[in-house]
Design a protein around this motif. Sequence first.
Motif, PDB file in Angstrom:
ATOM      1  N   GLN A   6       0.846  -1.193   0.000  1.00  0.00           N
ATOM      2  CA  GLN A   6       0.000   0.000   0.000  1.00  0.00           C
ATOM      3  C   GLN A   6       0.883   1.244   0.000  1.00  0.00           C
ATOM      4  O   GLN A   6       1.899   1.293   0.692  1.00  0.00           O
ATOM      5  N   LYS A   7       0.480   2.234  -0.794  1.00  0.00           N
ATOM      6  CA  LYS A   7       1.223   3.496  -0.810  1.00  0.00           C
ATOM      7  C   LYS A   7       0.278   4.634  -0.436  1.00  0.00           C
ATOM      8  O   LYS A   7      -0.833   4.726  -0.955  1.00  0.00           O
ATOM      9  N   TYR A   8       0.734   5.484   0.482  1.00  0.00           N
ATOM     10  CA  TYR A   8      -0.048   6.637   0.910  1.00  0.00           C
ATOM     11  C   TYR A   8       0.726   7.913   0.590  1.00  0.00           C
ATOM     12  O   TYR A   8       1.885   8.065   0.986  1.00  0.00           O
ATOM     13  N   GLY A   9       0.069   8.821  -0.125  1.00  0.00           N
ATOM     14  CA  GLY A   9       0.699  10.063  -0.547  1.00  0.00           C
ATOM     15  C   GLY A   9       0.730  11.115   0.543  1.00  0.00           C
ATOM     16  O   GLY A   9       0.242  10.908   1.664  1.00  0.00           O
ATOM     17  N   GLY A  10       1.283  12.267   0.183  1.00  0.00           N
ATOM     18  CA  GLY A  10       1.513  13.321   1.163  1.00  0.00           C
ATOM     19  C   GLY A  10       0.270  13.817   1.870  1.00  0.00           C
ATOM     20  O   GLY A  10       0.287  14.051   3.085  1.00  0.00           O
ATOM     21  N   THR A  11      -0.825  13.995   1.136  1.00  0.00           N
ATOM     22  CA  THR A  11      -2.046  14.464   1.792  1.00  0.00           C
ATOM     23  C   THR A  11      -2.633  13.394   2.698  1.00  0.00           C
ATOM     24  O   THR A  11      -3.284  13.706   3.699  1.00  0.00           O
ATOM     25  N   SER A  12      -2.399  12.125   2.371  1.00  0.00           N
ATOM     26  CA  SER A  12      -2.918  11.027   3.185  1.00  0.00           C
ATOM     27  C   SER A  12      -2.213  10.941   4.532  1.00  0.00           C
ATOM     28  O   SER A  12      -2.764  10.396   5.491  1.00  0.00           O
ATOM     29  N   LEU A 148      14.052   9.673  -6.461  1.00  0.00           N
ATOM     30  CA  LEU A 148      13.519   9.194  -7.733  1.00  0.00           C
ATOM     31  C   LEU A 148      12.750  10.249  -8.514  1.00  0.00           C
ATOM     32  O   LEU A 148      12.155   9.944  -9.537  1.00  0.00           O
ATOM     33  N   GLY A 149      12.734  11.477  -8.031  1.00  0.00           N
ATOM     34  CA  GLY A 149      11.955  12.508  -8.712  1.00  0.00           C
ATOM     35  C   GLY A 149      10.590  12.642  -8.077  1.00  0.00           C
ATOM     36  O   GLY A 149      10.104  11.750  -7.360  1.00  0.00           O
ATOM     37  N   ARG A 150       9.929  13.757  -8.331  1.00  0.00           N
ATOM     38  CA  ARG A 150       8.611  14.005  -7.753  1.00  0.00           C
ATOM     39  C   ARG A 150       7.662  12.862  -8.093  1.00  0.00           C
ATOM     40  O   ARG A 150       7.622  12.400  -9.220  1.00  0.00           O
ATOM     41  N   GLY A 151       6.881  12.433  -7.108  1.00  0.00           N
ATOM     42  CA  GLY A 151       5.972  11.315  -7.330  1.00  0.00           C
ATOM     43  C   GLY A 151       6.652   9.965  -7.245  1.00  0.00           C
ATOM     44  O   GLY A 151       6.044   8.933  -7.522  1.00  0.00           O
ATOM     45  N   GLY A 152       7.919   9.946  -6.832  1.00  0.00           N
ATOM     46  CA  GLY A 152       8.685   8.716  -6.836  1.00  0.00           C
ATOM     47  C   GLY A 152       8.212   7.662  -5.851  1.00  0.00           C
ATOM     48  O   GLY A 152       8.597   6.494  -5.954  1.00  0.00           O
ATOM     49  N   SER A 153       7.373   8.048  -4.895  1.00  0.00           N
ATOM     50  CA  SER A 153       6.852   7.056  -3.948  1.00  0.00           C
ATOM     51  C   SER A 153       5.974   6.027  -4.653  1.00  0.00           C
ATOM     52  O   SER A 153       5.926   4.861  -4.242  1.00  0.00           O
ATOM     53  N   ASP A 154       5.266   6.448  -5.688  1.00  0.00           N
ATOM     54  CA  ASP A 154       4.493   5.490  -6.487  1.00  0.00           C
ATOM     55  C   ASP A 154       5.410   4.441  -7.092  1.00  0.00           C
ATOM     56  O   ASP A 154       5.120   3.244  -7.080  1.00  0.00           O
ATOM     57  N   THR A 155       6.530   4.902  -7.630  1.00  0.00           N
ATOM     58  CA  THR A 155       7.495   3.989  -8.240  1.00  0.00           C
ATOM     59  C   THR A 155       8.053   3.029  -7.192  1.00  0.00           C
ATOM     60  O   THR A 155       8.203   1.830  -7.441  1.00  0.00           O
ATOM     61  N   THR A 156       8.379   3.561  -6.013  1.00  0.00           N
ATOM     62  CA  THR A 156       8.865   2.707  -4.930  1.00  0.00           C
ATOM     63  C   THR A 156       7.868   1.598  -4.625  1.00  0.00           C
ATOM     64  O   THR A 156       8.236   0.424  -4.503  1.00  0.00           O
ATOM     65  N   ALA A 157       6.595   1.957  -4.484  1.00  0.00           N
ATOM     66  CA  ALA A 157       5.567   0.982  -4.119  1.00  0.00           C
ATOM     67  C   ALA A 157       5.447  -0.119  -5.166  1.00  0.00           C
ATOM     68  O   ALA A 157       5.407  -1.308  -4.837  1.00  0.00           O
ATOM     69  N   VAL A 158       5.383   0.269  -6.435  1.00  0.00           N
ATOM     70  CA  VAL A 158       5.214  -0.724  -7.495  1.00  0.00           C
ATOM     71  C   VAL A 158       6.467  -1.590  -7.621  1.00  0.00           C
ATOM     72  O   VAL A 158       6.378  -2.811  -7.824  1.00  0.00           O
ATOM     73  N   ALA A 159       7.640  -0.980  -7.469  1.00  0.00           N
ATOM     74  CA  ALA A 159       8.881  -1.749  -7.549  1.00  0.00           C
ATOM     75  C   ALA A 159       8.967  -2.765  -6.409  1.00  0.00           C
ATOM     76  O   ALA A 159       9.390  -3.909  -6.612  1.00  0.00           O
ATOM     77  N   LEU A 160       8.563  -2.369  -5.203  1.00  0.00           N
ATOM     78  CA  LEU A 160       8.540  -3.309  -4.082  1.00  0.00           C
ATOM     79  C   LEU A 160       7.532  -4.427  -4.331  1.00  0.00           C
ATOM     80  O   LEU A 160       7.796  -5.598  -4.037  1.00  0.00           O
ATOM     81  N   ALA A 161       6.364  -4.059  -4.879  1.00  0.00           N
ATOM     82  CA  ALA A 161       5.345  -5.074  -5.188  1.00  0.00           C
ATOM     83  C   ALA A 161       5.876  -6.078  -6.199  1.00  0.00           C
ATOM     84  O   ALA A 161       5.618  -7.284  -6.095  1.00  0.00           O
ATOM     85  N   ALA A 162       6.616  -5.579  -7.185  1.00  0.00           N
ATOM     86  CA  ALA A 162       7.193  -6.474  -8.187  1.00  0.00           C
ATOM     87  C   ALA A 162       8.249  -7.377  -7.561  1.00  0.00           C
ATOM     88  O   ALA A 162       8.279  -8.591  -7.805  1.00  0.00           O
ATOM     89  N   ALA A 163       9.121  -6.799  -6.723  1.00  0.00           N
ATOM     90  CA  ALA A 163      10.191  -7.572  -6.097  1.00  0.00           C
ATOM     91  C   ALA A 163       9.637  -8.643  -5.160  1.00  0.00           C
ATOM     92  O   ALA A 163      10.164  -9.759  -5.081  1.00  0.00           O
ATOM     93  N   LEU A 164       8.566  -8.296  -4.454  1.00  0.00           N
ATOM     94  CA  LEU A 164       7.967  -9.219  -3.482  1.00  0.00           C
ATOM     95  C   LEU A 164       6.918 -10.130  -4.106  1.00  0.00           C
ATOM     96  O   LEU A 164       6.365 -10.988  -3.428  1.00  0.00           O
ATOM     97  N   LYS A 165       6.622  -9.900  -5.395  1.00  0.00           N
ATOM     98  CA  LYS A 165       5.554 -10.638  -6.093  1.00  0.00           C
ATOM     99  C   LYS A 165       4.237 -10.514  -5.319  1.00  0.00           C
ATOM    100  O   LYS A 165       3.558 -11.504  -5.018  1.00  0.00           O
ATOM    101  N   ALA A 166       3.905  -9.280  -4.976  1.00  0.00           N
ATOM    102  CA  ALA A 166       2.701  -8.989  -4.193  1.00  0.00           C
ATOM    103  C   ALA A 166       1.441  -9.322  -4.980  1.00  0.00           C
ATOM    104  O   ALA A 166       1.424  -9.294  -6.218  1.00  0.00           O
ATOM    105  N   ASP A 167       0.389  -9.619  -4.250  1.00  0.00           N
ATOM    106  CA  ASP A 167      -0.895  -9.913  -4.891  1.00  0.00           C
ATOM    107  C   ASP A 167      -1.549  -8.655  -5.447  1.00  0.00           C
ATOM    108  O   ASP A 167      -2.307  -8.727  -6.423  1.00  0.00           O
ATOM    109  N   GLU A 168      -1.278  -7.512  -4.835  1.00  0.00           N
ATOM    110  CA  GLU A 168      -1.852  -6.261  -5.334  1.00  0.00           C
ATOM    111  C   GLU A 168      -1.034  -5.095  -4.807  1.00  0.00           C
ATOM    112  O   GLU A 168      -0.494  -5.137  -3.695  1.00  0.00           O
ATOM    113  N   CYS A 169      -0.947  -4.048  -5.626  1.00  0.00           N
ATOM    114  CA  CYS A 169      -0.348  -2.788  -5.206  1.00  0.00           C
ATOM    115  C   CYS A 169      -1.456  -1.741  -5.200  1.00  0.00           C
ATOM    116  O   CYS A 169      -2.076  -1.480  -6.231  1.00  0.00           O
TER     117      CYS A 169
END
Length: 409
Positions: A6-12, A148-169
């Motif tokens: 799960q990824k939560y942005g700045g306003t969250s 990773l540049g502005r908005g890079g937290s999204d990239t972090t989340a998806v990359a971790l999901a890919a590395a962990l073979k998560a069921d959902e991001c």
Amino acid sequence: MALIVQKYGGTSVGTVERIQAVAEKVAKFRARGDQIVVVVSAMSGETNRLIELAKGITDEPTPREMDVLVSTGEQVTIALLSMALHKLGLDARSYTGSQVRILTDSAHTKARIEDIDDHNMRADLDAGRVVVVAGFQGVDAQGNITTLGRGGSDTTAVALAAALKADECQIYTDVDGVYTTDPRVVDNARRLNTITFEEMLEMASQGSKVLQIRSVEFAGKYGVPLRVLHSFQDGPGTLITVDDEVDMEKPVISGIAFTRDEAKIIVRGAPDTPGIAYKILGPVGAANIEVDMIVQNVGKDGAADFTFTVHRNDFKRAQQALRNASEELGNPEIIGDDKIAKVSLVGVGMRSHAGVASKMFEALAGEGINIEMISTSEIKISVVIAEKYLELAVRALHTAFELDQPVAG
């Protein structure tokens, strides 16, 4: 039991109260037995505050030190969220990007992920812990902190999901999904139930701020199920899928993306000789500046005009790079305009429908909006216009392509 990133942005996570609310949401997933990795951004406004601090010292801080500075914002959030989870009786452990060892290249402020060490995260998950990871950041092979540049937290989340073979991001944000365009510009913009990776990639690359482009690239490349959801409102959100499922009821256009952060540079009177495009763009690329749209026109007497767009933040650096190479370019006139905007129509339905471009140009002409540059791909048409006409253009196109109308079926 599912493994969910799960990824939560700045306003969250913008306040202590909101961080506590995120902890309660995470606790519900843990209560049903799911393994959870949480990626968080800096608290809302914190990154901007840190950037302003840097500007108070110098107008041109070194990229390495900027990465050291702005990466601290996420470190605050991971600690606070872990504390909130502990208070709820959950075992949680926080990690910075360097502690996980999210290995990146050395392109400070715009780094790309090369590898992720998932050993510690898997051990924590197996032990029943919630893993809380700082988004937006990593470390290069020399141990330097990178971002990773502005908005890079999204990239972090998806990359971790890919590395962990998560069921959902799951990307939690302040909107309840992906819309036909920005609801702040068009009141009757619609939430999309589904959108293809291909369309979302174009929307992100053309200015949609819901997801960062690299996060969509990662998700599409590794087949990560990706869903955009509202942080504090229940709902299905928008599913981003590899299956385009284009049918007779699907609109030709799925959405309208736009960006105000554009600048245009014109190199006027360069010699029209083989290799001139490389001579112009080579110095720009060497300065680590990304070029977007390009137009070359043959002028008179063996001269050519070469026009391209860059991000507005790179406008002055791109001009300086060209001035430094001016003699090699034949001393052309170098002029620019940083008051432009880009508007893009996106839709896989374009593949099987003619007349989209003409309809777009007709709608803009009807509002007296001049088109300065045009770029097309198989599922996208982009135009550059004067920035002052941006919102008018988006509203006109949204109406012309009936994006405010419910999809049948």
